[in-house]
Design a protein around this motif. Structure first.
Motif, PDB file in Angstrom:
ATOM      1  N   SER A   1       0.833  -1.209   0.000  1.00 55.06           N
ATOM      2  CA  SER A   1       0.000   0.000   0.000  1.00 55.06           C
ATOM      3  C   SER A   1       0.864   1.254   0.000  1.00 55.06           C
TER       4      SER A   1
ATOM      5  N   PHE B   1      -2.482  -1.655  -4.912  1.00 56.29           N
ATOM      6  CA  PHE B   1      -3.642  -1.540  -4.025  1.00 56.29           C
ATOM      7  C   PHE B   1      -4.521  -2.786  -4.105  1.00 56.29           C
TER       8      PHE B   1
ATOM      9  N   ALA C   1      -2.802  -5.458  -2.091  1.00 57.74           N
ATOM     10  CA  ALA C   1      -2.890  -5.154  -0.654  1.00 57.74           C
ATOM     11  C   ALA C   1      -4.303  -5.397  -0.129  1.00 57.74           C
TER      12      ALA C   1
ATOM     13  N   VAL D   1      -5.910  -1.511   4.605  1.00 61.17           N
ATOM     14  CA  VAL D   1      -5.728  -0.635   3.440  1.00 61.17           C
ATOM     15  C   VAL D   1      -6.831   0.413   3.343  1.00 61.17           C
TER      16      VAL D   1
END
Length: 535
Positions: free
Chosen positions: A188, A207, A210, A218
């Protein structure tokens, strides 16, 4: 030999001899101190270093060794002050050759001290100068660890990001991920750096990875961003998810469970980050594509209520209704979306099987025909568009929409429809082809493209004269069209394009054999172009 932890007494004797031969030899004095340290004679090593420091107060290798010894003796304040002096010299690399000499427990002591010193600085102050000092402490901690200290690398990467040194930050995040590819904080963190660099593909990839691992960590991190940055990353995630989902639906590859899990994860995260309708719509689309119709309906009603004023939400309800064979209601909902966003409607139609699409196109066309008889052209337009999209551009529905568009004076769009129709002429009857060329010609006259209109009418006349004349009678009429033929023929005549003028005049007289103007023009052509081969 000291680095390999071998024969410290022998090294000490040799270094002492060198110091006796040359008392100013700093390297020999440092070597003596290192040998004494390995022999466990810390105080004696400290004295050797103090003598060397008195002769060169700014020498970072000496300061670094003294700092280590002070920390080992428990004098944390003194050790820290010496480390500050090393930081001032900007020579953090001076620790590298020392690390192989000092014992593991002392290196660990240095690592822990430096890491928490950096955290203390970052807790109390956030100016660039303070962050740079914290970076130096973190660098000491990383060196003391042997090059890999996950916590220190994470904090240092964030510091570099704050200082605008984004590529250096990525380097630290990469170092963590090389050892631990599933490190959520590093993924992240690197994603945020890519976000700042506007590198969409890399940011979305980090992202997504994550979120799959630990969404509950996150999502709050994304929510802590400024509104603009939040909006950017959510839009990027939505675009990515939409692209993947559209491809799955279009290719009917609806059995990819892992891909659907990823899409549900992204969609679920998006509706937690932002309450905008577009994110709820995406979540519903993923549920529908995955065959979870009841869940989709429940979320639809929870997110939009039972009234469903939103056209996009209403269209999703239509998809779910079709699963229950409620075709007329679905057609009504789809027609409202048709004129607002054809692309969106096209995506939703991919949820339906071929039979459903065929039935839908028939229902939509029938409703459009009823509305056009009632002169409700705007409403009919949505139904015709639905019929066209669900039938994959059936020429019959394209013709019907072109007529509707003519009534609405949207000639440009009507022309595009007729062009598509003519492109599909392959197996149509002769009368149909003639009528299509005449319809296109009539539309071209409506937008004052008279020259192109004349060419379309000539095309129709060449196909079948009597059928073309019959179509012309319905509109615009023989006399009016003959005047257009005369105007274009006159233009070619004045440009000395006699063959083209003769051809247009000839066909104009077929349209209206009593046209005085065309007869006169033909006579002039015979006289003034007698030397040309125009017959």
């Amino acid at each position: 030999m000291l680095q390999k932890k071998r024969d410290a007494p022998g090294v000490y004797q040799l270094a002492s001899l060198l110091v006796e031969l040359d008392a100013s030899d700093e390297a020999s004095r440092i070597l003596c101190a290192d040998a004494l340290y390995q022999l466990g004679w810390v105080e004696e090593a400290h004295k050797f270093l103090l003598v060397a420091l008195s002769k060169n107060p700014q020498r970072s290798p000496i300061l670094a060794r003294l700092a280590l010894l002070q920390l080992k003796k428990g004098f944390l304040y003194d050790g820290n002050q010496l480390l500050k002096e090393v930081i001032k010299t900007r020579d953090t690399s001076c620790l590298l050759p020392i690390m192989d000499i000092f014992k593991d427990e002392d290196r660990k002591l240095l690592q822990t001290h430096c890491h928490f010193s950096a955290l203390t600085i970052l807790t109390d102050k956030q100016e660039d100068a303070d962050i740079k000092e914290a970076v130096a402490y973190l660098s000491f901690a990383i060196i003391a660890s042997g090059g890999y200290a996950e916590d220190s690398l994470l904090v240092r990467a964030r510091c570099y990001g704050h200082l605008g040194q984004k590529k250096t930050a990525i380097f630290d995040f990469n170092a963590i991920l090389k050892q631990d590819p599933m490190n959520v904080q590093a993924l992240s963190g690197r994603g945020f750096i890519y976000l700042a660099l506007k590198r969409q593909k890399e940011a979305v990839q980090d992202f997504t990875s994550a979120l799959k691992l630990e969404a509950e960590v996150v999502i709050p991190a994304i929510l802590s961003l400024k509104h603009e940055a939040q909006g950017l990353i959510t839009q990027w995630l939505l675009q990515h998810g939409r692209t993947v989902l559209t491809e799955l639906v279009a290719t009917k590859e609806l059995s990819k469970e892992e891909t659907f899990r990823d899409l549900l994860m992204i969609a679920g995260a998006l509706i937690k980050i932002c309450k905008d309708a577009q994110y709820h719509i995406f979540y519903i689309d993923v549920l529908i594509a995955n065959g979870k119709y009841e869940e989709a309906l429940i979320h639809l009603q929870e997110a939009f209520g039972h009234s469903l004023a939103d056209e996009f939400a209403n269209a999703r309800l239509a998809v779910l209704q079709l699963k229950k064979r409620n075709m007329p209601v679905a057609a009504h909902s789809f027609s409202n979306l048709a004129e607002k966003d054809e692309r969106e409607l096209g995506f939703l139609l991919n949820f339906l099987d071929p039979k459903q699409q065929q039935h839908l196109s028939q229902v939509a066309a029938q409703e459009g025909n009823v509305l056009i008889k009632e002169y409700r052209y705007e409403k009919a337009l949505g139904y015709y568009t639905l019929a066209i999209l669900s039938s994959k551009d059936n020429p019959r529905y394209l013709r019907q929409r072109a007529v509707c568009l003519m009534h609405l004076k949207k000639y440009g769009r009507a022309l595009k429809d007729m062009e598509k129709v003519i492109q599909k002429h392959g197996c149509n009857s002769l009368k149909t082809r003639v009528d299509d060329h005449c319809s296109k010609g009539h539309l071209l006259l409506s937008v004052s493209e008279e020259e192109t209109a004349v060419k379309e009418y000539i095309e129709a006349l060449q196909l079948e004269e009597s059928m073309a004349l019959c179509s012309i009678m319905k509109g615009p009429g023989r006399e009016i069209l003959a005047k257009t033929f005369h105007k274009i023929a006159q233009y070619y005549f004045e440009m000395h394009h006699y063959e083209e003028a003769w051809k247009i005049t000839d066909y104009g007289l077929i349209v209206d054999k009593n046209s005085t103007e065309l007869k006169k023009l033909k006579a002039r052509l015979k006289r003034e172009a007698s030397g040309c081969s125009i017959h």
